[in-house]
Enzyme design. Sequence first.
Site, PDB file in Angstrom:
ATOM      1  N   GLU A 124       9.973 -23.900 -18.911  1.00  0.00           N
ATOM      2  CA  GLU A 124       9.874 -22.807 -19.371  1.00  0.00           C
ATOM      3  C   GLU A 124       8.478 -22.747 -19.021  1.00  0.00           C
ATOM      4  O   GLU A 124       7.472 -22.618 -19.182  1.00  0.00           O
ATOM      5  CB  GLU A 124       9.595 -22.437 -21.091  1.00  0.00           C
ATOM      6  CG  GLU A 124      10.865 -22.610 -21.258  1.00  0.00           C
ATOM      7  CD  GLU A 124      11.890 -21.478 -20.937  1.00  0.00           C
ATOM      8  OE1 GLU A 124      11.700 -20.411 -20.842  1.00  0.00           O
ATOM      9  OE2 GLU A 124      13.219 -21.123 -21.989  1.00  0.00           O
ATOM     10  N   CYS A 149       3.534 -15.823 -20.708  1.00  0.00           N
ATOM     11  CA  CYS A 149       4.300 -15.869 -19.631  1.00  0.00           C
ATOM     12  C   CYS A 149       5.005 -14.934 -19.592  1.00  0.00           C
ATOM     13  O   CYS A 149       5.558 -14.736 -17.856  1.00  0.00           O
ATOM     14  CB  CYS A 149       4.740 -17.042 -18.963  1.00  0.00           C
ATOM     15  SG  CYS A 149       5.903 -17.445 -20.693  1.00  0.00           S
TER      16      CYS A 149
HETATM   17  C1  UN1 Z   1       5.148 -17.111 -23.695  1.00  0.00           C
HETATM   18  O1  UN1 Z   1       4.672 -15.960 -23.159  1.00  0.00           O
HETATM   19  O2  UN1 Z   1       4.922 -18.453 -23.246  1.00  0.00           O
HETATM   20  O3  UN1 Z   1       8.950 -12.930 -24.886  1.00  0.00           O
HETATM   21  C2  UN1 Z   1       6.348 -17.577 -24.813  1.00  0.00           C
HETATM   22  C3  UN1 Z   1       7.385 -12.560 -25.520  1.00  0.00           C
HETATM   23  C4  UN1 Z   1       7.644 -13.581 -26.854  1.00  0.00           C
HETATM   24  C5  UN1 Z   1       7.563 -14.835 -26.056  1.00  0.00           C
HETATM   25  C6  UN1 Z   1       7.012 -15.542 -25.161  1.00  0.00           C
HETATM   26  N1  UN1 Z   1       8.399 -13.399 -27.571  1.00  0.00           N
HETATM   27  O4  UN1 Z   1       6.908 -12.161 -24.265  1.00  0.00           O
END
Ligand code: UN1
Length: 508
Positions: free
Chosen positions: A263, A297
């Site tokens: 990820e 992310c």
């Molecule tokens: C991340 O930033 O690694 O969809 C995860 C989202 C959160 C998870 C982010 N549920 O923004």
Amino acid sequence: MTSLVLPATHDLRTRARACLDRIGVVVPEGGDLYARTPITGEDLFGLRGGDAAETTAAVTAAHDTFLTWRSTPAPRRGEIVRRFGDLVRAHHDDLAELITLEAGKIRAEAYGEVQEMIDIADYAVGLSRQLYGRVIASERAGHRMTESWHPLGVVGIISAFNFPAAVWAWNTTVALVCGDTVVWKPSEQTPLISLACARLLARAAEESGAPADIHRLLIGGRETGEALVDDPRVALVSATGSTRMGRAVGPRVAARFGRSLLELGGNNAAIVAPSADLELTLPAVVFAAAGTAGQRCTSLRRLIVHRDVVDELLPRLTAAFERLPVGDPFEEGTLVGPLISPAPLAALESALARVTEDGGKLLTGGDQVATAAGSAAYVRPAIVRIDGHSPVVREETFAPLLYVLTYDTLDEAIALQNDVPQGLSASIFTQDQREAETFLSAVGADTGLVNVNLGTSGAEIGGAFGGEKETGGGRACGSDAWHAYMRRSTAVVNYSGEVALAQNISFS
Ligand code: UN1
């Protein structure tokens, strides 16, 4: 310029200590690995970290435990996760407080992250009774063909600072009900929240009669993580972080024929079509771009606006950004907390310098908010309009920086969205069904997550979470993502009493 008033570090230390005490964490104090708070930029505690030998010992313990855990019935494996979910509910405030202290998230977002842990725990408990296989029609009479799923082994989790608890919980709760055991290497920037999570899981194990070594936490640096990645007994490495990290981890795991679930970075875009409802679009864009100080992310980094609406949208967006309260994340009303460290601030400044050199125009933000604390980094979220081409737009800058681009046709907008190496999340704001469906179709956005009339961030755990291209291709959380944590076997039983070869082969 007046500087931000921040709490005293010793008060933050007291707060951290109180949360850890309530959770039952014994802090391994005294080492030279520091738990730091981005709120003041100062160290809270010195911790003892592990080394490669400790990683090997943890994997040995987790692997030995796997050999019995794998044959514990899955619904019973779910019991520890149910108990864990109860403990997370009971310590919702403490966990959220530690997330604010160590990752700098504002309170509402820290609470939301803990909610995400509860949600995935509930999901995993249900999953523990639904690890379904299938029956496949055999081409041979008197033969039965089935597919079933079995525990995989030790899962190594590498997680990032920005979701220090939820991403671990996504992986751990699902891995445990799948019959795997876990060794976790969290970000060096969030050791306290990791100790808290591990303690709650250990308590859940004690109280539900599960073996203690179903989960091991490794507090340590690079050497610790590398030993985890390279250990052949780690069947799956689930790594969340930068594309740079994934580029190092993926090939190393593949070289030993291990599995990886990556990820990695995102460079997420939202298209604003002429029919977009701007009342809905504005707050959604502001949260996606400036929420978590741009350090998800899934954060929105590129806004692709139709030429007919850009002049209406941009002044309103700029004004909304300028009203965003930046400051102490514990303070009621703050919407943008600190960056995790001065490093993303430097990355933001360098991106701004490059994009403005390429003709980009800084509309607001990007300036540091002064504080008395030396190494805390607070910044006002930035908007840059760029009509020409700038390579920096194709890179992920992990900070609150939103590029605004314009388009004339939907094809052009989709091409812009797809013209980056990353492929995590994309959105379109439109009331035109044809546009929405095109965006979601095979010729639409090429990301793992696609959204209509909502921002790029804030995914629910029920769906499969992850993305394509340099985002790494992995999927965690709900849907059928649990398959990544198990091995599949295809079984054929011949009850015909005769030999019958597939493909009609005669061999007599
Ligand atoms: C991340 O930033 O690694 O969809 C995860 C989202 C959160 C998870 C982010 N549920 O923004």
